[in-house]
Enzyme design. Sequence first.
Site, PDB file in Angstrom:
ATOM      1  N   ARG A  27     -16.381  -1.439 -22.287  1.00  0.00           N
ATOM      2  CA  ARG A  27     -14.932  -1.538 -22.360  1.00  0.00           C
ATOM      3  C   ARG A  27     -14.275  -1.728 -20.995  1.00  0.00           C
ATOM      4  O   ARG A  27     -13.113  -1.996 -20.904  1.00  0.00           O
ATOM      5  CB  ARG A  27     -14.351  -0.284 -23.004  1.00  0.00           C
ATOM      6  N   ARG A  83     -13.024  -7.621 -12.521  1.00  0.00           N
ATOM      7  CA  ARG A  83     -12.320  -8.851 -12.137  1.00  0.00           C
ATOM      8  C   ARG A  83     -12.687  -9.299 -10.733  1.00  0.00           C
ATOM      9  O   ARG A  83     -12.588  -8.520  -9.803  1.00  0.00           O
ATOM     10  CB  ARG A  83     -10.812  -8.582 -12.095  1.00  0.00           C
ATOM     11  N   ARG A  99     -14.520  14.393 -29.131  1.00  0.00           N
ATOM     12  CA  ARG A  99     -14.100  14.938 -27.852  1.00  0.00           C
ATOM     13  C   ARG A  99     -12.661  15.401 -28.049  1.00  0.00           C
ATOM     14  O   ARG A  99     -11.808  14.630 -28.475  1.00  0.00           O
ATOM     15  CB  ARG A  99     -14.172  13.831 -26.769  1.00  0.00           C
ATOM     16  N   ARG A 132      -7.236  12.619 -15.797  1.00  0.00           N
ATOM     17  CA  ARG A 132      -6.133  11.779 -15.327  1.00  0.00           C
ATOM     18  C   ARG A 132      -4.826  12.546 -15.383  1.00  0.00           C
ATOM     19  O   ARG A 132      -4.705  13.563 -16.080  1.00  0.00           O
ATOM     20  CB  ARG A 132      -6.031  10.475 -16.099  1.00  0.00           C
ATOM     21  N   GLU A 172      -4.575  15.612 -18.211  1.00  0.00           N
ATOM     22  CA  GLU A 172      -5.405  15.473 -19.415  1.00  0.00           C
ATOM     23  C   GLU A 172      -6.783  16.051 -19.111  1.00  0.00           C
ATOM     24  O   GLU A 172      -7.474  15.572 -18.211  1.00  0.00           O
ATOM     25  CB  GLU A 172      -5.479  13.985 -19.759  1.00  0.00           C
ATOM     26  N   TYR A 225     -13.308   4.751 -32.557  1.00  0.00           N
ATOM     27  CA  TYR A 225     -12.245   4.700 -31.572  1.00  0.00           C
ATOM     28  C   TYR A 225     -11.483   3.394 -31.789  1.00  0.00           C
ATOM     29  O   TYR A 225     -12.022   2.309 -31.613  1.00  0.00           O
ATOM     30  CB  TYR A 225     -12.736   4.756 -30.108  1.00  0.00           C
ATOM     31  N   ASP A 260      -7.935   1.292 -30.817  1.00  0.00           N
ATOM     32  CA  ASP A 260      -6.648   1.178 -30.161  1.00  0.00           C
ATOM     33  C   ASP A 260      -5.598   0.924 -31.241  1.00  0.00           C
ATOM     34  O   ASP A 260      -5.938   0.597 -32.384  1.00  0.00           O
ATOM     35  CB  ASP A 260      -6.675   0.032 -29.140  1.00  0.00           C
TER      36      ASP A 260
HETATM   37  P1  FAD Z   1      -3.569   9.522 -36.174  1.00  0.00           P
HETATM   38  O1  FAD Z   1      -2.532   9.067 -35.216  1.00  0.00           O
HETATM   39  O2  FAD Z   1      -4.438  10.648 -35.746  1.00  0.00           O
HETATM   40  O3  FAD Z   1      -2.864   9.905 -37.543  1.00  0.00           O
HETATM   41  C1  FAD Z   1      -3.532  10.629 -38.565  1.00  0.00           C
HETATM   42  C2  FAD Z   1      -2.531  11.611 -39.136  1.00  0.00           C
HETATM   43  O4  FAD Z   1      -3.112  12.230 -40.293  1.00  0.00           O
HETATM   44  C3  FAD Z   1      -2.191  12.744 -38.170  1.00  0.00           C
HETATM   45  O5  FAD Z   1      -0.800  12.790 -37.943  1.00  0.00           O
HETATM   46  C4  FAD Z   1      -2.700  13.995 -38.886  1.00  0.00           C
HETATM   47  O6  FAD Z   1      -1.859  15.127 -38.690  1.00  0.00           O
HETATM   48  C5  FAD Z   1      -2.683  13.559 -40.344  1.00  0.00           C
HETATM   49  N1  FAD Z   1      -3.612  14.337 -41.167  1.00  0.00           N
HETATM   50  C6  FAD Z   1      -4.937  14.509 -40.958  1.00  0.00           C
HETATM   51  N2  FAD Z   1      -5.460  15.304 -41.909  1.00  0.00           N
HETATM   52  C7  FAD Z   1      -4.452  15.622 -42.745  1.00  0.00           C
HETATM   53  C8  FAD Z   1      -4.356  16.428 -43.921  1.00  0.00           C
HETATM   54  N3  FAD Z   1      -5.427  17.078 -44.411  1.00  0.00           N
HETATM   55  N4  FAD Z   1      -3.157  16.561 -44.535  1.00  0.00           N
HETATM   56  C9  FAD Z   1      -2.053  15.933 -44.032  1.00  0.00           C
HETATM   57  N5  FAD Z   1      -2.094  15.166 -42.926  1.00  0.00           N
HETATM   58  C10 FAD Z   1      -3.268  15.012 -42.287  1.00  0.00           C
HETATM   59  N6  FAD Z   1      -4.303   3.160 -28.291  1.00  0.00           N
HETATM   60  C11 FAD Z   1      -3.754   2.095 -27.650  1.00  0.00           C
HETATM   61  O7  FAD Z   1      -3.614   1.009 -28.226  1.00  0.00           O
HETATM   62  N7  FAD Z   1      -3.323   2.204 -26.350  1.00  0.00           N
HETATM   63  C12 FAD Z   1      -3.429   3.369 -25.646  1.00  0.00           C
HETATM   64  O8  FAD Z   1      -3.035   3.427 -24.476  1.00  0.00           O
HETATM   65  C13 FAD Z   1      -4.018   4.493 -26.296  1.00  0.00           C
HETATM   66  N8  FAD Z   1      -4.149   5.658 -25.651  1.00  0.00           N
HETATM   67  C14 FAD Z   1      -4.727   6.719 -26.268  1.00  0.00           C
HETATM   68  C15 FAD Z   1      -4.861   7.913 -25.562  1.00  0.00           C
HETATM   69  C16 FAD Z   1      -5.456   9.007 -26.162  1.00  0.00           C
HETATM   70  C17 FAD Z   1      -5.596  10.287 -25.403  1.00  0.00           C
HETATM   71  C18 FAD Z   1      -5.934   8.894 -27.502  1.00  0.00           C
HETATM   72  C19 FAD Z   1      -6.624  10.068 -28.152  1.00  0.00           C
HETATM   73  C20 FAD Z   1      -5.785   7.731 -28.206  1.00  0.00           C
HETATM   74  C21 FAD Z   1      -5.183   6.623 -27.600  1.00  0.00           C
HETATM   75  N9  FAD Z   1      -5.005   5.434 -28.304  1.00  0.00           N
HETATM   76  C22 FAD Z   1      -4.449   4.343 -27.655  1.00  0.00           C
HETATM   77  C23 FAD Z   1      -5.426   5.286 -29.714  1.00  0.00           C
HETATM   78  C24 FAD Z   1      -4.285   5.603 -30.732  1.00  0.00           C
HETATM   79  O9  FAD Z   1      -3.865   6.937 -30.571  1.00  0.00           O
HETATM   80  C25 FAD Z   1      -4.830   5.419 -32.138  1.00  0.00           C
HETATM   81  O10 FAD Z   1      -5.265   4.093 -32.313  1.00  0.00           O
HETATM   82  C26 FAD Z   1      -3.818   5.697 -33.276  1.00  0.00           C
HETATM   83  O11 FAD Z   1      -2.964   6.752 -32.996  1.00  0.00           O
HETATM   84  C27 FAD Z   1      -4.590   6.014 -34.536  1.00  0.00           C
HETATM   85  O12 FAD Z   1      -3.731   6.120 -35.627  1.00  0.00           O
HETATM   86  P2  FAD Z   1      -4.256   6.808 -36.982  1.00  0.00           P
HETATM   87  O13 FAD Z   1      -3.162   6.687 -37.966  1.00  0.00           O
HETATM   88  O14 FAD Z   1      -5.577   6.268 -37.330  1.00  0.00           O
HETATM   89  O15 FAD Z   1      -4.541   8.319 -36.568  1.00  0.00           O
END
Ligand code: FAD
Length: 365
Positions: free
Chosen positions: A169, A173, A246, A277, A299, A347, A349
């Site tokens: 990932r 450059r 993690r 970071r 973090e 993972y 984005d």
């Molecule tokens: P989530 O956002 O985790 O949503 C899932 C939801 O389900 C949560 O709100 C949770 O509470 C809910 N849930 C789970 N179980 C239950 C249950 N039993 N009952 C009710 N609700 C429940 N992506 C980028 O493109 N650019 C970035 O710069 C970037 N930075 C990141 C930095 C960090 C530290 C992390 C961890 C991720 C980053 N990402 C980034 C990735 C991004 O966060 C994810 O792609 C995105 O948020 C995933 O969405 P999701 O809906 O799959 O999951």
Amino acid sequence: MYDYLIVGAGLFGSTFARLATDAGKKCLIIDKRDHIAGNCYTIKKHGIHEHVYGPHIFHCNDDLIWNFVNRFAKFNTFVNRPIAINNGKVFSLPFSMYTFNAMWGVITPEEAMKKIESQRLKLNREPLNLEEQALTLVGEDIYNCLIRDYTKKQWLKDPKELPASIIKRLPIRMSWDNNYFYDKYQGIPIGGYTAMFENILEGIEVKTKIDYFANQEYWNSIAKKIVFTGKIDEYYKFEHGELEYRSLRFETETMPYNNHQGNAVVNYNSLDIPWTRMIEHKYFDQSNANDNVTIVTKEIPDIWSRNKTPYYPIGDEKNTLIFKKYMSMAKSEINTIFGGRLAEYRYYDMHQVIQSAFNKFKENI
Ligand code: FAD
């Protein structure tokens, strides 16, 4: 009766709900947290939008995805140019001519190439682990200074025990371009991610502070289909074992002055500093930021246990095998759709999560 009961108001659940609602379906979203937007959630403090679950920079190449998010937010022109600090020395990320210049004093791409070539590990087979992968790509100096200890901190594991795929990932450059991403589109929603989610969810029923598992039978009885975006192993009562993640701790402070580190993202690459970071939130969206304060977040990687927040899936052999068992159970479900980073144990984005929601919607509508 709802057409879809969507578990999780994160990006997958919200995108799916929007697509289904636009297609005339009746949706209800529930989330166990007290807010929408999942891990993209931001809150406004002193005019600054704090990225509560870590810094989120939107980037993509796809016109459809970019047009989709632009329906709900205006994006600024933020460009991610992180820097890395090791023992008081500053390096540019991604690895670019700035990095090679700081490391070796070289000025031209040819000099940099020669330096890397002289240090690169030459293998006549595929790299077996992250250390080998990094050494074949960038050689010893960059690996030792910018990758080895950062990786140990981030994954709480030796790089030799981690899969080679993780390091693929990292962009490298041979130019003075220090934009971290290669993508055509990049930016931060002006006014914060939460406001963007409020717009995505306009006209859709949402209930927060509700855990699906606390009353699963009831929720299943009020909808024709379930869209599940929580942890897939929890859905199956950990029948085949527990998937590991993690986890992270975020330590946030408000400083009584304007500027703390002069950049949105600063990585700390040595083991003597426990955080990987530090984020200075006002640099993501400076439209309303207050000049008298700034908010910073450290973090810190944290060992996983079931009661902690899952952040990054661990893509090693053991977890992949467990996940495959859950995935084959999920495939035989008729009324439940699994999507997002927890249910697909990947993972992703943000743009990849949207793409996945587009795909799952098309397959199931
Ligand atoms: P989530 O956002 O985790 O949503 C899932 C939801 O389900 C949560 O709100 C949770 O509470 C809910 N849930 C789970 N179980 C239950 C249950 N039993 N009952 C009710 N609700 C429940 N992506 C980028 O493109 N650019 C970035 O710069 C970037 N930075 C990141 C930095 C960090 C530290 C992390 C961890 C991720 C980053 N990402 C980034 C990735 C991004 O966060 C994810 O792609 C995105 O948020 C995933 O969405 P999701 O809906 O799959 O999951």
